[in-house]
Design a protein around this motif. Structure first.
Motif, PDB file in Angstrom:
ATOM      1  N   ASP A  97       0.820  -1.205   0.000  1.00 27.14           N
ATOM      2  CA  ASP A  97       0.000   0.000   0.000  1.00 27.14           C
ATOM      3  C   ASP A  97       0.857   1.259   0.000  1.00 27.14           C
ATOM      4  OD1 ASP A  97      -2.334  -1.421   0.044  1.00 27.14           O
ATOM      5  OD2 ASP A  97      -2.760  -1.100   2.173  1.00 27.14           O
ATOM      6  N   ASP A  98       0.338   2.300  -0.639  1.00 24.26           N
ATOM      7  CA  ASP A  98       1.043   3.586  -0.625  1.00 24.26           C
ATOM      8  C   ASP A  98       1.282   4.090   0.792  1.00 24.26           C
ATOM      9  OD1 ASP A  98       1.169   3.653  -3.373  1.00 24.26           O
ATOM     10  OD2 ASP A  98      -0.594   4.942  -3.619  1.00 24.26           O
ATOM     11  N   SER A  99       0.387   3.756   1.723  1.00 20.61           N
ATOM     12  CA  SER A  99       0.478   4.272   3.088  1.00 20.61           C
ATOM     13  C   SER A  99       1.719   3.796   3.827  1.00 20.61           C
ATOM     14  CB  SER A  99      -0.766   3.872   3.885  1.00 20.61           C
ATOM     15  OG  SER A  99      -0.866   2.452   3.988  1.00 20.61           O
ATOM     16  N   VAL A 100       2.355   2.712   3.350  1.00 17.81           N
ATOM     17  CA  VAL A 100       3.525   2.187   4.056  1.00 17.81           C
ATOM     18  C   VAL A 100       4.777   2.188   3.173  1.00 17.81           C
ATOM     19  CG1 VAL A 100       2.200   0.781   5.663  1.00 17.81           C
ATOM     20  CG2 VAL A 100       2.843  -0.183   3.453  1.00 17.81           C
ATOM     21  N   ARG A 101       4.743   2.889   2.086  1.00 11.84           N
ATOM     22  CA  ARG A 101       5.935   2.974   1.240  1.00 11.84           C
ATOM     23  C   ARG A 101       7.035   3.746   1.969  1.00 11.84           C
ATOM     24  NH1 ARG A 101       5.507   1.217  -3.882  1.00 11.84           N
ATOM     25  NH2 ARG A 101       3.416   0.937  -4.764  1.00 11.84           N
ATOM     26  N   GLY A 102       8.278   3.435   1.612  1.00 11.53           N
ATOM     27  CA  GLY A 102       9.404   4.126   2.217  1.00 11.53           C
ATOM     28  C   GLY A 102       9.856   3.546   3.537  1.00 11.53           C
TER      29      GLY A 102
END
Length: 284
Positions: A97-102
Motif C-alpha cells: 500500500d502507498d500508506s507504508v511505502r518508504g
C-alpha cells in the motif's frame, strides 16, 4: 537448519522488525481474497481483467509456491507471489500500500523470500521488472545484488492496469543467486556498488539525455558502456507520454541490443546509469 539457512532467517527477521511488519504464508480463501484486494489497490486493474483470482492463489499456496501477506498493525498492507519454476523460484508479483511505502518493506519481503527458498533447497530466484524505473533498477541490482540475464521486449503485451497502461511492457529478467557473494552481502546491509570511469577511450556513453530531456543514443564500442535512464519515468508517462515512449525504444535498442550480443550488465548506479561490461559475456 544449516548455518546458511539460519543466517538467512535471522536477517529476514531483523529486516521485518525494522520495517515494522510481519510476513507470513497465506492459506485460507479469505486470506486470498484480502490479498487480491491489496493487489487491486496497488495496481488498479480493469475489474473485468483481474491480475489474479483468489482461487488461483489458493492453488499456488496449496501446491507449495510462495504466497505471503505483509501485515502491519493487524492489517494486510502487502502481498507477494512466487511460483516454482525451472530455475528455482520465480517471483511473479509483489506490492505494498502507498500508506507504508518508504519503510524498506520491499527489502524485508525479499529477505523473507530468500530465507523461505533456502529452507527448501532453492538457491536461485528470478523475476522481471521494468528497466526504465530507476528506483526498481537500483533496488534489484544494487541493494539486492541480482544480475540481469535477459532483456524481454514487450513481454506481457498491452497491459490495462493503472500503473502500466499506455506503455509497452519491456522487462528485464534478473537472477538472484541466494548463496552468492552479492546476496549474502545484501542480506547484511551492504549494497552492490560499481566503479565507473569517466567517459574516454575505454568507457563510453551508449545512452544519455539531451538538454530537452529526449534520449540521445551514443557509442557502444568501449570496454564499458554507460546507459542512462530518466529519474522519474512514471511521472513522465503522464506528463509526456511520447517522450516516455522514446525512452522505451532507445533503451530497448541500446541496453536490449547489448544484452542480446551477450554483454554483461555489472550494476546500476545511484544516479541512474546501467553499467555494461563488453569484456564479459552473459552467462544467461
Amino acid at each position: 537448519m544449516n548455518g546458511t539457512e539460519a543466517a538467512a532467517a535471522a536477517a529476514a527477521d531483523l529486516a521485518a522488525h525494522r520495517a515494522g511488519v510481519t510476513i507470513s504464508e497465506l492459506h485460507g480463501l479469505d486470506e486470498m481474497l484480502e490479498a487480491r484486494r491489496v493487489l487491486d489497490r496497488v495496481w488498479r486493474p480493469d475489474p473485468a481483467n483481474p491480475l489474479i483470482t483468489p482461487e488461483l492463489l489458493r492453488v499456488f499456496a496449496h501446491s507449495g509456491s510462495y504466497v505471503v501477506g505483509i501485515h502491519r498493525d493487524g492489517r494486510m498492507v502487502g502481498f507477494c507471489l512466487g511460483f516454482l519454476a525451472a530455475a528455482g523460484l520465480h517471483s511473479h508479483i509483489a506490492g505494498v500500500d502507498d500508506s507504508v511505502r518508504g519503510r524498506n518493506i520491499g527489502f524485508a519481503v525479499k529477505l523473507h523470500q530468500r530465507a523461505w527458498a533456502l529452507a527448501r533447497g532453492i538457491t536461485t530466484v528470478t523475476w522481471t521488472f521494468d528497466p526504465l524505473v530507476s528506483r526498481n533498477a537500483y533496488f534489484n541490482l544494487a541493494k539486492l545484488g541480482a544480475a540481469p540475464s535477459a532483456y524481454l521486449a514487450d513481454f506481457y503485451g498491452a497491459m490495462q492496469d493503472g500503473v502500466n497502461a499506455g506503455t509497452e511492457s519491456d522487462r528485464l529478467m534478473v537472477r538472484w543467486e541466494l548463496t552468492g557473494e552479492h546476496a549474502v552481502r545484501s542480506a547484511a546491509g551492504t549494497p552492490r556498488s560499481v566503479t565507473v570511469d569517466s567517459p574516454g577511450a575505454h568507457t563510453v556513453v551508449g545512452l544519455d539525455a539531451r538538454p530537452d530531456g529526449r534520449p540521445a543514443v551514443g557509442r557502444r564500442d568501449g570496454d564499458t558502456v554507460l546507459v542512462r535512464i530518466p529519474a522519474e519515468i512514471e511521472t513522465l508517462r503522464h506528463t509526456g507520454p511520447s517522450l516516455a515512449r522514446a525512452w522505451r525504444y532507445a533503451l530497448r535498442e541500446v541496453l536490449g541490443g547489448l544484452m542480446a550480443e551477450g554483454h554483461t550488465v555489472t550494476g546500476f548506479t545511484r544516479d541512474g546509469w546501467y553499467v555494461i561490461d563488453r569484456r564479459q559475456e552473459s552467462q544467461a
